[in-house]
Scaffold this motif. Structure first.
Motif, PDB file in Angstrom:
ATOM      1  N   LEU A  98       0.853  -1.182   0.000  1.00 47.96           N
ATOM      2  CA  LEU A  98       0.000   0.000   0.000  1.00 47.96           C
ATOM      3  C   LEU A  98       0.886   1.229   0.000  1.00 47.96           C
ATOM      4  O   LEU A  98       1.847   1.308   0.749  1.00 47.96           O
ATOM      5  CB  LEU A  98      -0.908   0.000   1.232  1.00 47.96           C
ATOM      6  CG  LEU A  98      -1.912  -1.141   1.329  1.00 47.96           C
ATOM      7  CD1 LEU A  98      -2.606  -1.110   2.676  1.00 47.96           C
ATOM      8  CD2 LEU A  98      -2.928  -1.063   0.201  1.00 47.96           C
ATOM      9  N   GLY A 100       2.715   4.531  -2.449  1.00 40.87           N
ATOM     10  CA  GLY A 100       3.799   4.668  -3.411  1.00 40.87           C
ATOM     11  C   GLY A 100       3.583   3.806  -4.628  1.00 40.87           C
ATOM     12  O   GLY A 100       2.467   3.617  -5.092  1.00 40.87           O
ATOM     13  N   SER A 101       4.667   3.277  -5.153  1.00 42.11           N
ATOM     14  CA  SER A 101       4.552   2.480  -6.371  1.00 42.11           C
ATOM     15  C   SER A 101       4.122   1.049  -6.081  1.00 42.11           C
ATOM     16  O   SER A 101       3.891   0.275  -7.007  1.00 42.11           O
ATOM     17  CB  SER A 101       5.889   2.476  -7.110  1.00 42.11           C
ATOM     18  OG  SER A 101       6.880   1.900  -6.277  1.00 42.11           O
ATOM     19  N   ASP A 103       1.381   0.067  -4.727  1.00 42.47           N
ATOM     20  CA  ASP A 103      -0.046  -0.210  -4.727  1.00 42.47           C
ATOM     21  C   ASP A 103      -0.654  -0.218  -6.116  1.00 42.47           C
ATOM     22  O   ASP A 103      -1.848  -0.040  -6.256  1.00 42.47           O
ATOM     23  CB  ASP A 103      -0.799   0.738  -3.785  1.00 42.47           C
ATOM     24  CG  ASP A 103      -0.763   2.169  -4.257  1.00 42.47           C
ATOM     25  OD1 ASP A 103      -1.367   3.013  -3.574  1.00 42.47           O
ATOM     26  OD2 ASP A 103      -0.134   2.456  -5.290  1.00 42.47           O
ATOM     27  N   THR A 104       0.161  -0.452  -7.138  1.00 41.46           N
ATOM     28  CA  THR A 104      -0.386  -0.723  -8.462  1.00 41.46           C
ATOM     29  C   THR A 104      -1.254  -1.965  -8.366  1.00 41.46           C
ATOM     30  O   THR A 104      -0.800  -3.014  -7.899  1.00 41.46           O
ATOM     31  CB  THR A 104       0.741  -0.965  -9.474  1.00 41.46           C
ATOM     32  OG1 THR A 104       1.512   0.233  -9.583  1.00 41.46           O
ATOM     33  CG2 THR A 104       0.174  -1.348 -10.827  1.00 41.46           C
ATOM     34  N   GLN A 105      -2.494  -1.861  -8.807  1.00 38.88           N
ATOM     35  CA  GLN A 105      -3.421  -2.979  -8.678  1.00 38.88           C
ATOM     36  C   GLN A 105      -3.444  -3.808  -9.954  1.00 38.88           C
ATOM     37  O   GLN A 105      -3.575  -3.276 -11.049  1.00 38.88           O
ATOM     38  CB  GLN A 105      -4.820  -2.466  -8.346  1.00 38.88           C
ATOM     39  CG  GLN A 105      -4.880  -1.812  -6.975  1.00 38.88           C
ATOM     40  CD  GLN A 105      -6.288  -1.462  -6.543  1.00 38.88           C
ATOM     41  OE1 GLN A 105      -7.263  -2.030  -7.008  1.00 38.88           O
ATOM     42  NE2 GLN A 105      -6.388  -0.514  -5.632  1.00 38.88           N
TER      43      GLN A 105
ATOM     44  N   GLN B  33      -4.766   7.037 -10.783  1.00 40.32           N
ATOM     45  CA  GLN B  33      -4.294   5.956 -11.626  1.00 40.32           C
ATOM     46  C   GLN B  33      -5.198   5.853 -12.854  1.00 40.32           C
ATOM     47  O   GLN B  33      -6.377   6.190 -12.790  1.00 40.32           O
ATOM     48  CB  GLN B  33      -4.314   4.630 -10.851  1.00 40.32           C
ATOM     49  CG  GLN B  33      -3.447   4.676  -9.596  1.00 40.32           C
ATOM     50  CD  GLN B  33      -3.452   3.384  -8.805  1.00 40.32           C
ATOM     51  OE1 GLN B  33      -3.839   2.333  -9.302  1.00 40.32           O
ATOM     52  NE2 GLN B  33      -3.013   3.452  -7.559  1.00 40.32           N
ATOM     53  N   TYR B  35      -6.433   3.191 -16.002  1.00 41.84           N
ATOM     54  CA  TYR B  35      -6.540   1.800 -16.419  1.00 41.84           C
ATOM     55  C   TYR B  35      -7.199   1.741 -17.798  1.00 41.84           C
ATOM     56  O   TYR B  35      -7.996   2.597 -18.155  1.00 41.84           O
ATOM     57  CB  TYR B  35      -7.388   0.998 -15.428  1.00 41.84           C
ATOM     58  CG  TYR B  35      -6.749   0.795 -14.085  1.00 41.84           C
ATOM     59  CD1 TYR B  35      -6.756   1.807 -13.126  1.00 41.84           C
ATOM     60  CD2 TYR B  35      -6.133  -0.404 -13.762  1.00 41.84           C
ATOM     61  CE1 TYR B  35      -6.156   1.622 -11.887  1.00 41.84           C
ATOM     62  CE2 TYR B  35      -5.536  -0.597 -12.528  1.00 41.84           C
ATOM     63  CZ  TYR B  35      -5.551   0.417 -11.599  1.00 41.84           C
ATOM     64  OH  TYR B  35      -4.957   0.234 -10.385  1.00 41.84           O
ATOM     65  N   PHE B  45      -3.616  -1.826 -15.578  1.00 44.86           N
ATOM     66  CA  PHE B  45      -2.970  -0.600 -15.096  1.00 44.86           C
ATOM     67  C   PHE B  45      -2.130   0.026 -16.190  1.00 44.86           C
ATOM     68  O   PHE B  45      -1.366  -0.651 -16.884  1.00 44.86           O
ATOM     69  CB  PHE B  45      -2.096  -0.947 -13.894  1.00 44.86           C
ATOM     70  CG  PHE B  45      -1.280   0.194 -13.362  1.00 44.86           C
ATOM     71  CD1 PHE B  45       0.062   0.322 -13.707  1.00 44.86           C
ATOM     72  CD2 PHE B  45      -1.855   1.133 -12.520  1.00 44.86           C
ATOM     73  CE1 PHE B  45       0.821   1.362 -13.213  1.00 44.86           C
ATOM     74  CE2 PHE B  45      -1.092   2.184 -12.022  1.00 44.86           C
ATOM     75  CZ  PHE B  45       0.244   2.299 -12.368  1.00 44.86           C
ATOM     76  N   GLN B  48       0.410   5.727 -12.866  1.00 44.76           N
ATOM     77  CA  GLN B  48       0.004   6.419 -11.645  1.00 44.76           C
ATOM     78  C   GLN B  48       0.657   7.793 -11.629  1.00 44.76           C
ATOM     79  O   GLN B  48       1.847   7.925 -11.925  1.00 44.76           O
ATOM     80  CB  GLN B  48       0.429   5.624 -10.411  1.00 44.76           C
ATOM     81  CG  GLN B  48       0.118   6.326  -9.091  1.00 44.76           C
ATOM     82  CD  GLN B  48       0.474   5.484  -7.890  1.00 44.76           C
ATOM     83  OE1 GLN B  48      -0.386   4.824  -7.329  1.00 44.76           O
ATOM     84  NE2 GLN B  48       1.723   5.529  -7.473  1.00 44.76           N
ATOM     85  N   TYR B  99      -6.557   3.222   1.560  1.00 46.23           N
ATOM     86  CA  TYR B  99      -6.053   3.022   0.212  1.00 46.23           C
ATOM     87  C   TYR B  99      -7.138   2.598  -0.759  1.00 46.23           C
ATOM     88  O   TYR B  99      -6.865   2.007  -1.794  1.00 46.23           O
ATOM     89  CB  TYR B  99      -4.898   2.013   0.241  1.00 46.23           C
ATOM     90  CG  TYR B  99      -3.700   2.605   0.945  1.00 46.23           C
ATOM     91  CD1 TYR B  99      -3.530   2.466   2.311  1.00 46.23           C
ATOM     92  CD2 TYR B  99      -2.758   3.339   0.234  1.00 46.23           C
ATOM     93  CE1 TYR B  99      -2.456   3.043   2.956  1.00 46.23           C
ATOM     94  CE2 TYR B  99      -1.674   3.911   0.860  1.00 46.23           C
ATOM     95  CZ  TYR B  99      -1.524   3.760   2.232  1.00 46.23           C
ATOM     96  OH  TYR B  99      -0.456   4.333   2.863  1.00 46.23           O
TER      97      TYR B  99
END
Lengths: 116, 113
Positions: A98, A100-101, A103-105, B33, B35, B45, B48, B99
């Motif tokens: 979680l 910063g970088s 938390d790219t999903q 972000q 997508y 993705f 970001q 988050y």
């Protein structure tokens, strides 16, 4: 390595039945998210886990919906007494961490749930 | 609650034309972000953005984050048929340790060859 996997890919059930949807996140990913996507809409947040605990379940529509992640890896979304309005694609995503970088999903292919 | 709006809902272009989709949040974001979801597929993705006023490029795609961190845009130069799909922005609310991502409804791009 393998991406996020979800089973089943399709589920047809009758109104009032109970269903379980499973998500296998990417190995090592600590965060896991559930979304619901209806036709023509963006993913709608349901719940996310950090490890085994649900960090935010504010998106669950009502108490018929419940999700668990007992060992901090695989998660199951459970829907009781299904209604026709529950029909949608249920998406699972995981992220390394979680913030910063991390938390790219990464999304799974989804489970298409149809309630007759 | 937090809302993320995207316009336009649909955009049809001729191959080679440019395309832009805009995203606006009702609250200040910590990051945004983007997508892409191909027809029948799942969201993938793209990028970001974190800093106020940030601009990032990926080949023909240019992403911007507004100065106030409440809006963003995605611009595609000289569209190709492979750009077809729905583009979603998703924002994370500023402040706190939550988050959760809120997605916009997306912009469906179709490209006529």
């Amino acid at each position: 390595g393998a991406g996020v996997s979800q089973t089943p890919s399709n589920k047809v059930t009758e109104k009032g039945k109970y269903v379980e949807l499973r998500c296998d996140p990417i190995s090592g990913h600590t965060a896991l998210y559930w979304y619901r996507q209806s036709l023509g809409q963006g993913p709608e947040f349901l719940i996310y886990f950090q490890g085994t605990g649900a960090a935010d379940d504010s998106g669950l529509p009502n108490d018929r919906f419940f999700a668990v992640r007992p060992e901090g890896s695989v998660s199951t979304l459970k829907i009781q007494r299904t209604e026709r309005g529950d029909s949608a694609v249920y998406l699972c995503a995981s992220s390394l961490g979680l913030g910063g970088s991390t938390d790219t999903q990464y999304f799974g292919p989804g489970t298409r749930l149809t309630v007759l | 609650g937090q809302q993320v709006m995207q316009i336009p809902q649909y955009q049809h272009v001729q191959e080679g034309e440019d395309f832009t989709t805009y995203c606006n949040s009702s609250t200040t974001l910590s990051n945004i972000q983007w997508y892409k979801q191909r027809p029948g597929g799942h969201p993938v993705f793209l990028i970001q953005l974190v800093k106020s006023g940030e601009v990032k490029k990926q080949k023909r795609l240019t992403f911007q984050f507004g100065e106030a961190k409440k809006n963003s845009s995605l611009h595609i130069t000289a569209t190709q048929t492979t750009d077809v799909g729905t583009y979603f922005c998703a924002g994370r609310r500023s402040g706190g340790s939550n988050y959760k991502l809120t997605f916009g409804k997306g912009t469906l791009l179709t490209v006529n060859p």
